[in-house]
Design a protein around this motif. Structure first.
Motif, PDB file in Angstrom:
ATOM      1  N   VAL A 207     -29.123  -9.771  28.483  1.00 28.81           N
ATOM      2  CA  VAL A 207     -28.734 -10.586  29.629  1.00 28.81           C
ATOM      3  C   VAL A 207     -27.247 -10.357  29.891  1.00 28.81           C
ATOM      4  N   ALA A 208     -26.828 -10.609  31.111  1.00 25.54           N
ATOM      5  CA  ALA A 208     -25.419 -10.452  31.463  1.00 25.54           C
ATOM      6  C   ALA A 208     -25.066 -11.515  32.490  1.00 25.54           C
ATOM      7  N   GLY A 209     -23.841 -12.006  32.411  1.00 24.44           N
ATOM      8  CA  GLY A 209     -23.403 -13.017  33.360  1.00 24.44           C
ATOM      9  C   GLY A 209     -22.029 -13.537  32.994  1.00 24.44           C
TER      10      GLY A 209
ATOM     11  N   PHE B 258     -29.882 -17.102  19.528  1.00 24.70           N
ATOM     12  CA  PHE B 258     -29.056 -17.357  18.347  1.00 24.70           C
ATOM     13  C   PHE B 258     -28.420 -16.063  17.845  1.00 24.70           C
ATOM     14  N   ASN B 259     -27.145 -16.155  17.506  1.00 24.26           N
ATOM     15  CA  ASN B 259     -26.366 -15.035  16.967  1.00 24.26           C
ATOM     16  C   ASN B 259     -26.602 -13.727  17.728  1.00 24.26           C
ATOM     17  N   PRO B 260     -26.431 -13.756  19.060  1.00 28.62           N
ATOM     18  CA  PRO B 260     -26.682 -12.537  19.827  1.00 28.62           C
ATOM     19  C   PRO B 260     -25.600 -11.484  19.603  1.00 28.62           C
ATOM     20  N   ARG B 261     -25.982 -10.240  19.777  1.00 31.02           N
ATOM     21  CA  ARG B 261     -24.993  -9.162  19.866  1.00 31.02           C
ATOM     22  C   ARG B 261     -24.391  -9.314  21.243  1.00 31.02           C
ATOM     23  N   TYR B 262     -23.104  -9.065  21.371  1.00 37.80           N
ATOM     24  CA  TYR B 262     -22.486  -9.261  22.685  1.00 37.80           C
ATOM     25  C   TYR B 262     -21.419  -8.216  22.936  1.00 37.80           C
ATOM     26  N   GLU B 263     -21.140  -8.030  24.203  1.00 43.36           N
ATOM     27  CA  GLU B 263     -20.108  -7.113  24.654  1.00 43.36           C
ATOM     28  C   GLU B 263     -19.322  -7.821  25.755  1.00 43.36           C
TER      29      GLU B 263
ATOM     30  N   GLU C 279     -23.784 -12.509  43.832  1.00 46.29           N
ATOM     31  CA  GLU C 279     -22.915 -11.474  43.266  1.00 46.29           C
ATOM     32  C   GLU C 279     -23.213 -11.269  41.768  1.00 46.29           C
ATOM     33  N   LEU C 280     -23.425 -12.368  41.039  1.00 48.27           N
ATOM     34  CA  LEU C 280     -23.762 -12.270  39.612  1.00 48.27           C
ATOM     35  C   LEU C 280     -25.096 -11.563  39.405  1.00 48.27           C
ATOM     36  N   GLN C 281     -26.084 -11.871  40.253  1.00 47.66           N
ATOM     37  CA  GLN C 281     -27.382 -11.228  40.130  1.00 47.66           C
ATOM     38  C   GLN C 281     -27.255  -9.723  40.327  1.00 47.66           C
ATOM     39  N   LYS C 282     -26.448  -9.323  41.291  1.00 48.53           N
ATOM     40  CA  LYS C 282     -26.249  -7.899  41.566  1.00 48.53           C
ATOM     41  C   LYS C 282     -25.563  -7.222  40.388  1.00 48.53           C
ATOM     42  N   SER C 283     -24.498  -7.824  39.865  1.00 48.62           N
ATOM     43  CA  SER C 283     -23.771  -7.188  38.763  1.00 48.62           C
ATOM     44  C   SER C 283     -24.596  -7.186  37.482  1.00 48.62           C
ATOM     45  N   SER C 284     -25.411  -8.221  37.256  1.00 48.50           N
ATOM     46  CA  SER C 284     -26.270  -8.257  36.071  1.00 48.50           C
ATOM     47  C   SER C 284     -27.301  -7.134  36.128  1.00 48.50           C
TER      48      SER C 284
ATOM     49  N   ARG D 220     -22.131  -9.380  28.213  1.00 48.64           N
ATOM     50  CA  ARG D 220     -23.519  -8.945  28.107  1.00 48.64           C
ATOM     51  C   ARG D 220     -23.953  -9.308  26.693  1.00 48.64           C
ATOM     52  N   ALA D 221     -25.126  -9.901  26.548  1.00 55.22           N
ATOM     53  CA  ALA D 221     -25.623 -10.318  25.238  1.00 55.22           C
ATOM     54  C   ALA D 221     -27.043  -9.814  25.058  1.00 55.22           C
ATOM     55  N   GLU D 222     -27.396  -9.586  23.796  1.00 54.49           N
ATOM     56  CA  GLU D 222     -28.731  -9.095  23.485  1.00 54.49           C
ATOM     57  C   GLU D 222     -29.241  -9.806  22.244  1.00 54.49           C
ATOM     58  N   GLY D 223     -30.488 -10.259  22.316  1.00 57.74           N
ATOM     59  CA  GLY D 223     -31.071 -10.942  21.181  1.00 57.74           C
ATOM     60  C   GLY D 223     -32.447 -11.491  21.490  1.00 57.74           C
ATOM     61  N   LEU D 224     -32.969 -12.234  20.534  1.00 59.24           N
ATOM     62  CA  LEU D 224     -34.285 -12.845  20.652  1.00 59.24           C
ATOM     63  C   LEU D 224     -34.158 -14.167  21.402  1.00 59.24           C
TER      64      LEU D 224
END
Length: 129
Positions: A55-57, A119-124, A31-36, A104-108
């Motif tokens: 990434v999302a989870g 480290f220090n990801p942007r997140y929602e 279910e997580l894989q589908k929603s991600s 949901r997070a975004e970063g290096l």
């Protein structure tokens, strides 16, 4: 009953039997894989080092771990394929960052001690918890 209906019936029975035989953890991971994927996120297993990813989870754990004498909030994000550590340096608490919360997070992406870290990801924050 025509052939197409029979095939759909077999597929439905197969899905039902697979769901009955699967563990709760396997079903949650699926279910997580589908929603991600619906979030436009990259599966964590496919995240390459030194590359920006989204990434999302679901957050499994959230802990305060000092790094170099400064506070650092560390959260373990699971998307059904793998785990990545999200680390906010200089933070003791972030409202909404709690175990069980979807985000949901975004970063290096980097690797530390064989584990993927952002480290220090942007997140929602997403629905849930």
């Amino acid at each position: 009953m025509d052939e197409e209906s029979a095939d759909r019936g077999k597929g439905g029975l197969r899905r039902f039997l697979r769901r009955m035989a699967s563990s709760r953890a396997e079903l949650e991971a699926e279910e997580l894989q589908k929603s991600s994927g619906d979030e436009g996120a990259t599966p964590i297993t496919e995240c390459a080092e030194r590359t920006r990813h989204r990434v999302a989870g679901t957050l499994r754990t959230v802990t305060l771990r000092p790094r170099g004498g400064a506070p650092a909030l560390e959260a373990e994000l699971y998307d059904g394929t793998d785990v990545i550590s999200l680390v906010w340096l200089g933070r003791r608490k972030i409202t909404g960052i709690d175990p069980g919360r979807m985000l949901r997070a975004e970063g290096l992406v980097s690797t530390q001690d064989g584990r993927k870290v952002m480290f220090n990801p942007r997140y929602e924050l997403r629905g849930g918890s």
